[in-house]
Scaffold this motif. Structure first.
Motif, short mmCIF file in Angstrom:
data_model
loop_
_atom_site.label_atom_id
_atom_site.label_comp_id
_atom_site.label_asym_id
_atom_site.label_seq_id
_atom_site.Cartn_x
_atom_site.Cartn_y
_atom_site.Cartn_z
N ALA A 81 0.55 -0.74 -0.13
CA ALA A 81 -0.14 0.35 0.20
C ALA A 81 0.71 1.32 0.15
O ALA A 81 0.57 2.23 -0.53
N GLY A 82 2.23 1.41 0.73
CA GLY A 82 2.99 2.19 0.20
C GLY A 82 3.40 2.98 -0.78
O GLY A 82 3.26 4.38 -0.76
N ARG A 83 3.43 2.04 -2.01
CA ARG A 83 3.57 2.88 -3.43
C ARG A 83 3.03 3.22 -3.52
O ARG A 83 2.50 4.45 -4.28
N LEU A 84 1.10 2.50 -3.73
CA LEU A 84 0.26 2.98 -3.69
C LEU A 84 -0.52 4.66 -3.45
O LEU A 84 -0.85 5.63 -4.00
N VAL A 85 0.35 4.82 -1.74
CA VAL A 85 0.42 5.95 -1.50
C VAL A 85 1.04 7.20 -1.23
O VAL A 85 0.11 8.26 -1.66
N LYS A 86 1.83 6.82 -2.41
CA LYS A 86 2.49 8.04 -2.80
C LYS A 86 1.96 8.24 -4.00
O LYS A 86 2.50 9.35 -4.39
N VAL A 87 0.83 8.35 -5.17
CA VAL A 87 0.55 8.26 -5.93
C VAL A 87 -0.52 10.04 -5.66
O VAL A 87 -1.14 9.13 -4.48
N PRO A 88 -0.47 10.86 -5.78
CA PRO A 88 -1.24 12.03 -5.26
C PRO A 88 -2.52 11.63 -5.30
O PRO A 88 -2.54 11.85 -6.71
N GLY A 89 -4.00 11.79 -5.01
CA GLY A 89 -5.03 12.12 -4.32
C GLY A 89 -5.82 9.67 -3.77
O GLY A 89 -6.58 9.77 -3.71
N ILE A 90 -4.31 9.75 -3.50
CA ILE A 90 -4.74 8.11 -3.08
C ILE A 90 -4.39 8.08 -1.77
O ILE A 90 -3.04 8.15 -1.25
N GLY A 91 -4.93 7.82 -0.74
CA GLY A 91 -4.95 7.52 0.47
C GLY A 91 -5.05 6.16 0.69
O GLY A 91 -4.75 5.72 0.39
N LYS A 92 -4.92 6.19 2.07
CA LYS A 92 -4.39 4.60 2.92
C LYS A 92 -6.00 3.79 2.42
O LYS A 92 -5.03 2.84 2.08
N LYS A 93 -6.89 4.15 2.41
CA LYS A 93 -7.76 3.35 2.74
C LYS A 93 -8.36 2.77 0.71
O LYS A 93 -8.94 2.01 0.68
N THR A 94 -7.87 3.82 0.28
CA THR A 94 -8.60 3.78 -1.50
C THR A 94 -7.18 2.88 -1.52
O THR A 94 -7.47 2.04 -2.49
N ALA A 95 -5.99 3.15 -0.63
CA ALA A 95 -5.28 2.11 -1.47
C ALA A 95 -4.96 1.24 -0.71
O ALA A 95 -5.07 -0.24 -1.49
N GLU A 96 -5.37 0.20 0.13
CA GLU A 96 -6.57 -0.61 0.30
C GLU A 96 -6.73 -1.34 -0.28
O GLU A 96 -7.07 -2.55 -0.28
N ARG A 97 -7.98 -0.29 -0.34
CA ARG A 97 -9.37 -1.27 -1.44
C ARG A 97 -8.76 -1.54 -2.42
O ARG A 97 -8.98 -2.66 -3.05
N LEU A 98 -7.93 -0.82 -2.99
CA LEU A 98 -6.99 -1.27 -4.35
C LEU A 98 -6.85 -2.51 -4.38
O LEU A 98 -6.67 -3.70 -5.94
#
Length: 191
Positions: free
Chosen positions: A107-124
């Motif tokens: 999830a850490g790599r996804l959260v680095k993308v602007p507009g992606i929060g922790k919850k969204t990253a985990e759902r993705l």
């Protein structure tokens, strides 16, 4: 449905491009990965497209590769992830990097993308698991071990870019421990 456009590249204004197809101009939104690889203005270009019809708009999204379009389609199938977030993800990560992050449940790599929060990253990560399988067989893709994933996260936390960290990871022995791997990676990055 519009599936592909071939024409002259008339305008480039991130994230939009205008493709002139025999006198008809199509405004297409593209991820930055596609935008940076477009030819100069006036050159011939072919974009694979995804046509999205909403209540208030009809939008066209374009990609240079089939992998990008397939990833975009998978991303937009997820509840709460629209085309804007999908474009942001594909602008911030290559399709291979996205597949690696999903495979490693990183999830850490996804959260680095602007507009992606922790919850969204985990759902993705949860929803994409097993759905990006074709990207896993792409050339150059290798599964990362837990130790390598930890080393990558440590380097990212120290402020190194994803590309720097990935390049350094490739230089490390496959069976390296986390602490030794971090030390070796920092020595390599200090050069």
């Amino acid at each position: 449905m519009i599936s592909r456009l071939t024409g002259l590249l008339a305008e480039k204004s991130p994230p939009h491009v205008l493709v002139d197809c025999n006198g008809v101009g199509y405004e297409v939104q593209v991820p930055m990965s596609t935008f940076y690889n477009l030819p100069e203005l006036g050159a011939r270009v072919t974009l694979l497209t995804q046509f999205v019809v909403r209540e208030d708009a009809q939008l066209l999204y374009g990609f240079l590769t089939a992998g990008e379009r397939a990833s975009f389609r998978e991303l937009t199938k997820i509840s709460g992830v629209g085309p804007r977030i999908a474009l942001a993800l594909l602008s911030g990560l290559s399709t291979d990097e996205l597949a690696q992050a999903v495979a490693a449940q990183d999830a850490g790599r996804l959260v680095k993308v602007p507009g992606i929060g922790k919850k969204t990253a985990e759902r993705l990560l949860l929803e994409l698991k097993g759905r990006l399988a074709p990207a896993l067989s792409a050339p150059g893709f290798s599964m990362v071990s837990d130790a390598q994933s930890d080393i990558l996260q440590a380097l990212l936390a120290l402020g190194y870019t994803d590309k720097e960290a990935q390049a350094t990871l490739k230089q490390l022995p496959a069976d390296v421990s986390v602490s030794d791997g971090i030390k070796l990676a920092l020595k390599n990055l200090a050069r």
